[in-house]
Design a protein around this motif. Structure first.
Motif, mmCIF file in Angstrom:
data_model
loop_
_atom_site.group_PDB
_atom_site.id
_atom_site.type_symbol
_atom_site.label_atom_id
_atom_site.label_comp_id
_atom_site.label_asym_id
_atom_site.label_seq_id
_atom_site.Cartn_x
_atom_site.Cartn_y
_atom_site.Cartn_z
ATOM 1 N N ARG A 1 40.283 51.099 -63.791
ATOM 2 C CA ARG A 1 39.425 52.123 -64.393
ATOM 3 C C ARG A 1 39.847 52.416 -65.834
ATOM 4 N N VAL B 1 30.858 47.878 -66.523
ATOM 5 C CA VAL B 1 30.231 48.256 -65.252
ATOM 6 C C VAL B 1 28.921 47.511 -65.039
ATOM 7 N N HIS C 1 29.327 44.037 -63.611
ATOM 8 C CA HIS C 1 29.577 44.050 -62.166
ATOM 9 C C HIS C 1 28.277 44.241 -61.397
ATOM 10 N N TRP D 1 33.983 45.458 -52.597
ATOM 11 C CA TRP D 1 34.083 46.585 -53.534
ATOM 12 C C TRP D 1 33.200 47.737 -53.061
ATOM 13 N N TRP E 1 33.090 51.501 -54.447
ATOM 14 C CA TRP E 1 32.324 51.958 -55.606
ATOM 15 C C TRP E 1 31.113 52.780 -55.156
ATOM 16 N N TYR F 1 34.067 57.480 -60.552
ATOM 17 C CA TYR F 1 33.184 56.434 -60.036
ATOM 18 C C TYR F 1 31.719 56.868 -60.064
ATOM 19 N N LEU G 1 28.598 54.601 -62.062
ATOM 20 C CA LEU G 1 27.340 54.023 -61.616
ATOM 21 C C LEU G 1 26.131 54.636 -62.311
#
Length: 288
Positions: free
Chosen positions: A105, A132, A135, A147, A150, A208, A212
């Motif tokens: 992070r 991000v 990903h 993962w 997340w 987190y 997103l």
């Protein structure tokens, strides 16, 4: 730990950051990942301090740094907010320019620092991290399986904090893969204090949630505008972790963001600062 370093708490904007700093020479900031604190660098920072002024903060939300209340967009835990913390901290410590090294992070915060403060960041090191948006646009069934946290952390209707705080030591494998033998006794004690604190667990999860949402949108805006990293960049990844297995060559993903990026894998599991500190120090010295 951190012999010769100063342990301090410094007010930066809306948060107080716990920070250790020591050494002399050009400034280097070391940014930890989840669920660690700045003490993860205990084997790396003193070695780098032979040649550099080394600054190791707890990120906002983590460890003993401030944990502001978040709005519906989780803006207070955006990587832009964390990068601004780093810039403010370095101003308070008297450093106009600095290199940034970030893991996990912290790698996202380091990346944001180079994007948002190009006049301040002289060199960038990203460890085990990608933007991000990169990903999420590659989100396969394997990524979602390995993962999954997340997406679990991002939930607000059924908050992840309730599950984690029911048994944080089991959740974070505090006596198995994250045992005192693996982390070192003092680093482990700091890690344990952090995961036992419900406010810190909430702060880490907020990171987190911002990732997103607001962080992804910021990166999409950067990409649409053609913004890139101007400073030299080193990308490192742990060969015993899954970044390369998921995506192939991480450098190929980073090149549109920084054409001059260089990098390689390090023979380590995910927490390289704890598992392969000697190799990491040698690599950082060579680049910095």
């Amino acid at each position: 730990m951190f012999e010769g370093f100063t342990l301090d708490r410094i007010q930066v904007g809306d948060v107080t950051l716990r920070v250790r700093y020591g050494g002399s020479g050009p400034a280097v900031v070391l940014l930890h990942g989840h669920p660690r604190t700045h003490t993860t660098w205990y084997q790396v920072a003193p070695e780098l301090a032979r040649d550099y002024t080394v600054v190791c903060p707890d990120l906002r939300g983590y460890g003993q740094s401030g944990k502001p209340a978040a709005d519906d967009e989780h803006t207070q835990y955006s990587k832009a907010a964390m990068a601004a913390d780093v810039a403010g901290l370095m101003t308070a410590l008297g450093h106009e320019t600095y290199s940034v090294v970030g893991h996990d992070r912290g790698a996202l915060v380091a990346f944001r620092s180079a994007m948002d403060h190009p006049d301040r960041v002289s060199k960038l090191v990203v460890m085990d991290g990608l933007p991000v948006v990169e990903h999420l646009e590659r989100c396969s069934a394997r990524f979602a399986t390995e993962w999954w946290h997340w997406f679990f952390f991002a939930q607000t209707a059924k908050p992840a904090e309730r599950v984690i705080c029911a048994d944080p030591e089991t959740w974070y494998n505090a006596w198995t893969v994250n045992s005192p033998d693996q982390l070192g006794p003092e680093n482990h004690a700091d890690f344990l204090a952090a995961i036992r604190d419900p406010a810190t667990v909430h702060g880490m999860v907020e990171d987190y949630r911002a990732g997103l949402g607001i962080d992804r949108r910021t990166e999409e805006e950067d990409r649409a505008a053609g913004r890139q990293i101007d400073c030299p960049m080193l990308m490192l990844w742990s060969t015993k972790d899954d970044l390369e297995q998921l995506y192939g060559d991480p450098l190929a993903i980073w090149r549109p963001w920084c054409p001059q990026v260089i990098g390689h894998g390090i023979d380590s599991t995910h927490h390289v600062a704890e598992q392969a500190p000697g190799a990491l120090v040698d690599t950082l010295r060579g680049f910095l």
